[in-house]
Design a protein around this motif. Structure first.
Motif, PDB file in Angstrom:
ATOM      1  N   GLN A  46       0.827  -1.202   0.000  1.00 55.34           N
ATOM      2  CA  GLN A  46       0.000   0.000   0.000  1.00 55.34           C
ATOM      3  C   GLN A  46       0.870   1.266   0.000  1.00 55.34           C
ATOM      4  OE1 GLN A  46      -3.055  -0.857   2.800  1.00 55.34           O
ATOM      5  NE2 GLN A  46      -4.226   0.984   2.294  1.00 55.34           N
ATOM      6  N   VAL A  47       1.946   1.237   0.795  1.00 53.86           N
ATOM      7  CA  VAL A  47       2.863   2.388   0.809  1.00 53.86           C
ATOM      8  C   VAL A  47       3.480   2.562  -0.586  1.00 53.86           C
ATOM      9  CG1 VAL A  47       5.024   3.289   1.747  1.00 53.86           C
ATOM     10  CG2 VAL A  47       3.396   2.186   3.268  1.00 53.86           C
ATOM     11  N   MET A  48       3.921   1.467  -1.181  1.00 58.41           N
ATOM     12  CA  MET A  48       4.511   1.529  -2.522  1.00 58.41           C
ATOM     13  C   MET A  48       3.530   2.099  -3.539  1.00 58.41           C
ATOM     14  SD  MET A  48       6.513  -2.066  -2.736  1.00 58.41           S
ATOM     15  CE  MET A  48       6.190  -2.246  -4.469  1.00 58.41           C
ATOM     16  N   ASP A  49       2.306   1.577  -3.482  1.00 61.11           N
ATOM     17  CA  ASP A  49       1.241   2.065  -4.367  1.00 61.11           C
ATOM     18  C   ASP A  49       1.077   3.573  -4.257  1.00 61.11           C
ATOM     19  OD1 ASP A  49       0.389  -0.302  -5.444  1.00 61.11           O
ATOM     20  OD2 ASP A  49      -1.702   0.023  -4.913  1.00 61.11           O
ATOM     21  N   THR A  50       1.035   4.040  -3.001  1.00 59.52           N
ATOM     22  CA  THR A  50       0.807   5.463  -2.777  1.00 59.52           C
ATOM     23  C   THR A  50       1.989   6.266  -3.302  1.00 59.52           C
ATOM     24  OG1 THR A  50      -0.348   4.806  -0.784  1.00 59.52           O
ATOM     25  CG2 THR A  50       0.097   7.142  -1.049  1.00 59.52           C
ATOM     26  N   ILE A  51       3.208   5.764  -3.110  1.00 64.04           N
ATOM     27  CA  ILE A  51       4.384   6.471  -3.618  1.00 64.04           C
ATOM     28  C   ILE A  51       4.286   6.590  -5.140  1.00 64.04           C
ATOM     29  CG2 ILE A  51       6.877   6.277  -3.966  1.00 64.04           C
ATOM     30  CD1 ILE A  51       7.094   5.149  -1.153  1.00 64.04           C
ATOM     31  N   GLU A  52       3.912   5.502  -5.803  1.00 64.50           N
ATOM     32  CA  GLU A  52       3.782   5.558  -7.268  1.00 64.50           C
ATOM     33  C   GLU A  52       2.689   6.542  -7.671  1.00 64.50           C
ATOM     34  OE1 GLU A  52       6.081   4.118  -9.339  1.00 64.50           O
ATOM     35  OE2 GLU A  52       6.889   3.842  -7.343  1.00 64.50           O
TER      36      GLU A  52
ATOM     37  N   MET B 123     -13.377  11.220  -4.324  1.00 61.51           N
ATOM     38  CA  MET B 123     -12.123  10.649  -4.865  1.00 61.51           C
ATOM     39  C   MET B 123     -10.954  11.590  -4.614  1.00 61.51           C
ATOM     40  SD  MET B 123     -12.502   7.801  -6.962  1.00 61.51           S
ATOM     41  CE  MET B 123     -11.267   6.512  -7.100  1.00 61.51           C
ATOM     42  N   ALA B 124     -11.216  12.636  -3.799  1.00 60.63           N
ATOM     43  CA  ALA B 124     -10.186  13.650  -3.653  1.00 60.63           C
ATOM     44  C   ALA B 124      -9.161  13.291  -2.585  1.00 60.63           C
ATOM     45  CB  ALA B 124     -10.823  14.993  -3.322  1.00 60.63           C
ATOM     46  N   ARG B 125      -9.526  12.369  -1.718  1.00 56.62           N
ATOM     47  CA  ARG B 125      -8.600  12.035  -0.636  1.00 56.62           C
ATOM     48  C   ARG B 125      -7.321  11.422  -1.184  1.00 56.62           C
ATOM     49  NH1 ARG B 125     -12.415   8.183   2.509  1.00 56.62           N
ATOM     50  NH2 ARG B 125     -12.726   7.741   0.312  1.00 56.62           N
ATOM     51  N   LEU B 126      -6.191  11.981  -0.811  1.00 57.51           N
ATOM     52  CA  LEU B 126      -4.936  11.442  -1.296  1.00 57.51           C
ATOM     53  C   LEU B 126      -4.444  10.318  -0.412  1.00 57.51           C
ATOM     54  CD1 LEU B 126      -2.509  14.129  -2.588  1.00 57.51           C
ATOM     55  CD2 LEU B 126      -3.500  12.206  -3.753  1.00 57.51           C
ATOM     56  N   THR B 127      -4.631  10.475   0.864  1.00 54.65           N
ATOM     57  CA  THR B 127      -4.113   9.480   1.786  1.00 54.65           C
ATOM     58  C   THR B 127      -5.131   9.228   2.878  1.00 54.65           C
ATOM     59  OG1 THR B 127      -3.025  11.318   2.840  1.00 54.65           O
ATOM     60  CG2 THR B 127      -1.655   9.870   1.514  1.00 54.65           C
ATOM     61  N   SER B 128      -5.103   8.026   3.364  1.00 51.20           N
ATOM     62  CA  SER B 128      -6.006   7.631   4.428  1.00 51.20           C
ATOM     63  C   SER B 128      -5.569   8.273   5.739  1.00 51.20           C
ATOM     64  CB  SER B 128      -5.948   6.124   4.560  1.00 51.20           C
ATOM     65  OG  SER B 128      -4.619   5.735   4.764  1.00 51.20           O
ATOM     66  N   LYS B 129      -6.448   8.202   6.690  1.00 51.07           N
ATOM     67  CA  LYS B 129      -6.112   8.705   8.030  1.00 51.07           C
ATOM     68  C   LYS B 129      -5.643   7.536   8.887  1.00 51.07           C
ATOM     69  CE  LYS B 129      -6.650  13.011   7.539  1.00 51.07           C
ATOM     70  NZ  LYS B 129      -5.343  13.572   7.265  1.00 51.07           N
ATOM     71  N   ARG B 130      -4.746   6.750   8.334  1.00 50.80           N
ATOM     72  CA  ARG B 130      -4.242   5.601   9.055  1.00 50.80           C
ATOM     73  C   ARG B 130      -3.420   5.988  10.266  1.00 50.80           C
ATOM     74  NH1 ARG B 130      -3.512   0.235   6.878  1.00 50.80           N
ATOM     75  NH2 ARG B 130      -2.354   0.132   8.792  1.00 50.80           N
ATOM     76  N   SER B 131      -2.848   7.211  10.219  1.00 50.99           N
ATOM     77  CA  SER B 131      -1.928   7.608  11.282  1.00 50.99           C
ATOM     78  C   SER B 131      -2.600   7.516  12.647  1.00 50.99           C
ATOM     79  CB  SER B 131      -1.432   9.034  11.054  1.00 50.99           C
ATOM     80  OG  SER B 131      -2.520   9.907  10.932  1.00 50.99           O
ATOM     81  N   ARG B 132      -3.956   7.560  12.649  1.00 49.59           N
ATOM     82  CA  ARG B 132      -4.706   7.459  13.880  1.00 49.59           C
ATOM     83  C   ARG B 132      -4.384   6.158  14.625  1.00 49.59           C
ATOM     84  NH1 ARG B 132     -11.065   7.624  12.944  1.00 49.59           N
ATOM     85  NH2 ARG B 132     -10.584   9.232  11.421  1.00 49.59           N
ATOM     86  N   LYS B 133      -3.953   5.144  13.859  1.00 49.17           N
ATOM     87  CA  LYS B 133      -3.706   3.827  14.449  1.00 49.17           C
ATOM     88  C   LYS B 133      -2.282   3.645  14.950  1.00 49.17           C
ATOM     89  CE  LYS B 133      -5.084   0.014  13.229  1.00 49.17           C
ATOM     90  NZ  LYS B 133      -5.373  -1.257  12.546  1.00 49.17           N
ATOM     91  N   THR B 134      -1.399   4.560  14.598  1.00 45.37           N
ATOM     92  CA  THR B 134       0.001   4.417  14.957  1.00 45.37           C
ATOM     93  C   THR B 134       0.151   4.222  16.461  1.00 45.37           C
ATOM     94  OG1 THR B 134       0.396   5.960  13.194  1.00 45.37           O
ATOM     95  CG2 THR B 134       2.262   5.462  14.592  1.00 45.37           C
ATOM     96  N   GLY B 135       0.908   3.226  16.835  1.00 46.04           N
ATOM     97  CA  GLY B 135       1.164   2.997  18.252  1.00 46.04           C
ATOM     98  C   GLY B 135       0.237   1.984  18.869  1.00 46.04           C
TER      99      GLY B 135
END
Lengths: 354, 354, 354, 354, 354
Positions: free
Chosen positions: A263-269, B1-13
């Motif tokens: 997923q990280v790779m996909d996003t980088i591309e 479709m405008a979101r570039l990245t998910s808000k996954r950072s919420r899960k960090t840790g």
């Protein structure tokens, strides 16, 4: 993230397996922390030397030896002799410009990868290398300097929460990998926000500065990519389940980490695609503005050049110029000029320049 | 479709397998619908909790449990314990920013993919995630919010039409996948129409607005691609027929879905090719127009500059300028000017500028 | 070739295997022709229904059933029941927007591909879909409308010329495939001629029209490619010789068709390369012409602006301007102007602008 | 190398295996030369028909039958019947627009490839097709017209020098392949020289002509590539050592030819890379020159427009213009003009335009 | 690194295996040095001919025969006969334009690769070819001229330091490969510094010179790539461990060299990416500057053309121009002009051109 090439040349001419620290020294001291736990109990202590860690090696429970600071060659040599590591592993740990890789030495697995974090203060991506040595019951992690991304894991182990206390060293290794790659998502979000704001700037008010910012982000993507692409191989190497050091129950978890890496790779591309699309937009906006500028110039010149020419004619000093004597000459000529200007403007309007 | 990245950072840790809902909450309530059928009979009822669904689990006939709304962590935990799902599956269901994937857990198969629809009101592609869990006799589908694309399927089951009543849960899963991918075609047609109208606009009357619309479509293609490419792997994983949960007779149907996926991918690549071709056309049309503008300017300047200069000469106040005294001086000079203008126009005509 | 996307959306919501004709109806009636032959004899007759064809099915000799017009759903249903075809095959026959593919159903092989021809009248590539069903002794071909590319084959069968009479249905299928792909070469030649003439136009007299023609050809290449690339897989699937329906002696012939397909693909890629090279040439020629235009403008402005300025100076009405009184003032100033013009021209010549 | 597409369309409608010569006829007559040799002896004679060659077929020693001129269909038919060749092989020999390929028919191997040479007179690459048929003890080579690249090989065989006399037909085939690919290097060197001289021209004095020459070379690279890429497969097919016709000792030599092919391919790719880099340089040099031209224009306009305006003011005929009466008015205004010009020049110098 | 193509054409027409030196002769004499060692002892001596080396061949201990200067065909022939090398190996050693490759001849392994170094004096990359022949107990290295990169290795062997004295010829070969690839890093660092300084120049003060320097570096990357890419295959061929000549303990070390090769390749690709990004930046900066130039021109023209026109009107010599008689005519018209200029400047400021 600005370094283009490592200072590997320092090693040229030395025999293979020579221990030389390559990279910037990021911490003063070397701190060794030993954490030993099983389902019932948890111990944590600082160790002065690696010899103190040997008793835990084969005993029951899981031992996590964390080393912050890898610049002391002698410490590393101790580590090597205590745990029977191959000289090339020690050499790789010291060289902080490694490409992420996974090497299976049968009795242990050596993993090296990068902790990537966004340094708000510097406005750029900061890269620390971490080496993991996964042996039976024992996990050794070596970092350039202390990091805070493992604190929640340490807390969970201490409090006995989560699965980590009941599983072995391989699950612990997975937990660390998971934490590291979770931080890639944080980084990716940061860059995503930058790209979004840059895109808005681009569509509303593109400036020469914009193209430099696009260039800067593209450059960062190049380096991120260099860190993340080999990671796929690393995790898939672990997940293939060929090593006896990794239990079957851990494989499902590694597959999950693998998915995250993809997923990280996909996003980088995706980001690279978008940035190169943005450069196209920028260039076309520059062309459009040039067009607009040239239209203004052409309209002005096309209107005033003929008028100035007419004024020039009646500014000539010929003796015999009958028009000059006519009483209506002046107003007539002014009207002619007005007609020319109106005609020109109509012409430009029809050409859609106005 | 405008979101570039998910808000996954919420899960960090958080520990792996932590249940946290990631993404926008799209519905208020969580609605569980159970549909149970075999060749003879059909039942449909709302369930308050997953416990109500357990009786159907091993009984004869096929059970389809549909869940609309996946933001309630407790509901998901229930689901997990009732049906013995791996914690990572529950985590993936909650995370609405998944990459499409298929995971075979032996006793069940977990599939996650996106329902893509064109929202006429917003003028953009709308993305809802759907998770399918295919177990023996039972199919569980979990969506972010109620969707209308399964209504015809439900009708067919109710009315006992089609093959679906006589086959098992795997055929039902295929039917849902088929419906989802059929909607991709609707989307693709919409975008195809947009591209066609954009192309016409481009060839007839390209404006700076055009390039922004091309950029917008390219961006949508990047995201579509990200949703569709992994799908190929998902379907081919199912179609390979390695799981005992999928009957041989269903494999032909899955091969058909696979073909459709390839066709969608093909069309997306075609669109990308066309859009980048259109940008080239746009840039060359901008250059051509610049050329046209500059020609107008050059023609005007080249005709009027020499004429104005001549008028300037005879506007000088030298005492001894014999031409000024000639009776035919003025008409002669006017004729000369005319000759110069005609010559210049002929020159430009020969250069094909006119 | 202008259609960007199929009208598949018409099928959304229908159960899989639903028979709906997708695409344009190209002929009024449905015509079924049965040709039955072996080494000794040849029969040809029109059939009203498929039932008439059943007797030939298992009998000795080879039967070729050709259907022109595939829009009648009921006819297709008959075909399916007479020859025991899978519902998905019937669905695919009706859908004229298929990607070329080959599917092995053990007792028969289903092949779908496109007949591509250049329609001189419309100036574009015309695409008709053909489905082939190869069973033991029987070949069924279904087309959207009657085609003339099989006439030579029918003649050869009638006259008993060539190998076709002595071999089975698989050789007949090969003969049809060969004829179809031979027509691709005709098409490729047509496009090759267009590209050559476009290239000449580009090198001699590039116009804004040229870029539109390049774009048009590029667009056609995109669609051609979409038709031809999957063909490679189709033929290689047949040629791999895994089906009992294809005799070993036919495999050499299929390898030949495979080579031809590769050659068509190669040429398409070459054309794409050339067309994108031509766009580069066009853009650089536009830049060069802009440069030429700007040089003319600059030369004119650089010569006449200083001269006009000098004339302007001596057009001023100051009382005390001694030069105006000099008898040689006027000729001197004219000489000065001439000198400036000559100097400027020399300067431009040295800069290679002239 | 200008032909874009073959005239294959001539064959459309003919049965597969029809013998039709496709391509230009390059020689008048068909010459058959038979060379028969073993370690002790060597014979060379012209043969009128292929029947004369049959005695040598199975006898001891190696036979090389060379045919110059392949346009006579009847001759080819004889060849086919004498040596038992598949009709498709004969068809391929006649079709001079083949893609290089290797086909193993068990009792013989069919190889077709191109002899590429640089025709100094035409200034372009010339392409002749050669077919090799390698049977036990016998090698048949068929070319469009006589070539001189095999003369050294014939000399070596005659004189009994080199290994060729002591080895079989497979080594002879290798020797011919080696000679053909060695000539590719000659061609590559020629093109390399052209590229080097073009690069120098580009860096020192780029002209619109340069871009056409780049285009011409790129076009030649496209065609070269089409000839060389399939060659890799051909040689690797031979070198894999699966045919009994090729002895193990010859495999080392074929590996060498394979290396050479890779080297040719590498160089072609390098040339393509360089040529597209050169186009970038050209475009940027055009932009730079445009910039330079525009700066000259802008400097001239910016200096003389204000000055002309000032002169214009004092050329007005108002009754009450006190400055006109001042004795120092004229010199003062000249000084003011000089000051403006100097200021403008300083401004441009600071902007680095001068 | 400027040579585009080798002078291979010199060999055209010669039989395969002909020994001809291709390339520049880089040293006068041919020097053969024999080093023989085992754990206890070390000998080093110059040999006049290869016959002197034969005694060491099968004896105990490891023998390293180094040859500086490979242009003497007779010397090479001796080497071939003494050590039983295949004629193609000798041919490859003499040809200094080889693509890096590894060939396993069972009783020995032949490796050819390039020593790349940055020649400060010439400002370009210098390329020397080295051939390694690894037999049992013996390693033969052949170079175009003496190199200094092996001096530290020789020192280590002499002093008995490092593992090299205790291991066989395969470890020695590894040590040489390691030293060669370590020097690639030195080169890569040099180029990295150049790219960094070029990037700074580009962002601060791009000049037409910059694009030529980018082109020069891109060209060097093309050639570097050609040297390094095949290396991956070479090392991975050795590391696969299929040859009995390479001991298992050496495989770990070869894997390390393999990693380094991948790292060099990665960096080369990164550099290529960056350089093409830099060209984009350059082109956009040229466009921006053109825009800036054109704005200056347009502003000047737009302000002074109307003013000059007005001055021109009142410079006309009509008899009846009432304004000329007004006492306030002159100041009024000056004020009007000022107002026009101010208005124009305000207009440009609003358009953000100022």
């Amino acid at each position: 993230m600005a370094r283009l090439t490592s200072k590997r040349s320092r090693k040229t001419g030395l025999p293979p397996g020579s221990l030389v620290h390559i990279g910037e020294q990021k911490t003063e001291t070397v701190a060794i922390t030993v954490r030993h736990y099983d389902e019932q109990q948890f111990q944590e202590k600082s160790a002065a030397t690696f010899e103190e860690c040997i008793p835990y090696k084969d005993g029951p429970g899981t031992t996590w030896i964390n080393v912050d600071g890898i610049h002391q060659v002698e410490t590393l040599e101790k580590l090597g002799s205590c745990f029977g590591l191959h000289p090339l592993v020690l050499e790789d740990i010291l060289n902080t410009e490694q490409r992420p890789k996974m090497e299976d030495y049968d009795s242990y697995i050596y993993i090296v990868l990068n902790i990537l974090q966004y340094a708000e203060s510097k406005g750029e991506v900061v890269n620390d290398q971490i080496s993991l040595i996964l042996a039976k019951n024992t996990l050794i992690s070596l970092q350039e300097k202390e990091t805070d991304i493992f604190i929640p894991i340490i807390q969970r182990i201490k409090n006995g929460k989560g699965r980590v206390r009941t599983r072995g060293a391989d699950y612990l290794a997975y937990t660390l990998l998971d934490a590291i790659i979770d931080h890639y998502f944080v980084l990716i979000e940061k860059i995503g926000e930058k790209i979004t704001s840059l895109e808005e700037e681009l569509l509303q008010n593109p400036a020469p500065q914009t193209v430099k910012r696009i260039h800067h982000l593209r450059r960062e993507m190049i380096f991120l990519r260099k860190s993340v692409w080999p990671l796929r191989e690393v995790i898939s190497g672990l997940e293939r389940g060929e090593s006896a050091l990794i239990q079957d129950t851990t494989l499902f978890y590694l597959r999950d980490v693998y998915d995250h890496t993809i997923q990280v790779m996909d996003t980088i591309e995706t980001f690279r695609d978008m940035l190169s699309g943005m450069l196209d937009i920028y260039l076309s906006s520059v062309s459009n503005r040039l067009n607009a500028v040239m239209k203004v110039l052409t309209i002005i010149a096309t209107i005033f050049m003929p008028l100035t020419f007419i004024a020039g004619i009646y500014g000539m000093n010929f003796k015999y110029m009958p028009e000059l004597e006519w009483p209506w000459g002046y107003p007539l000529i002014l009207l002619t000029m007005l007609a020319i200007a109106v005609f020109m403007l109509a012409f430009f309007r029809r050409k859609k320049w106005l």
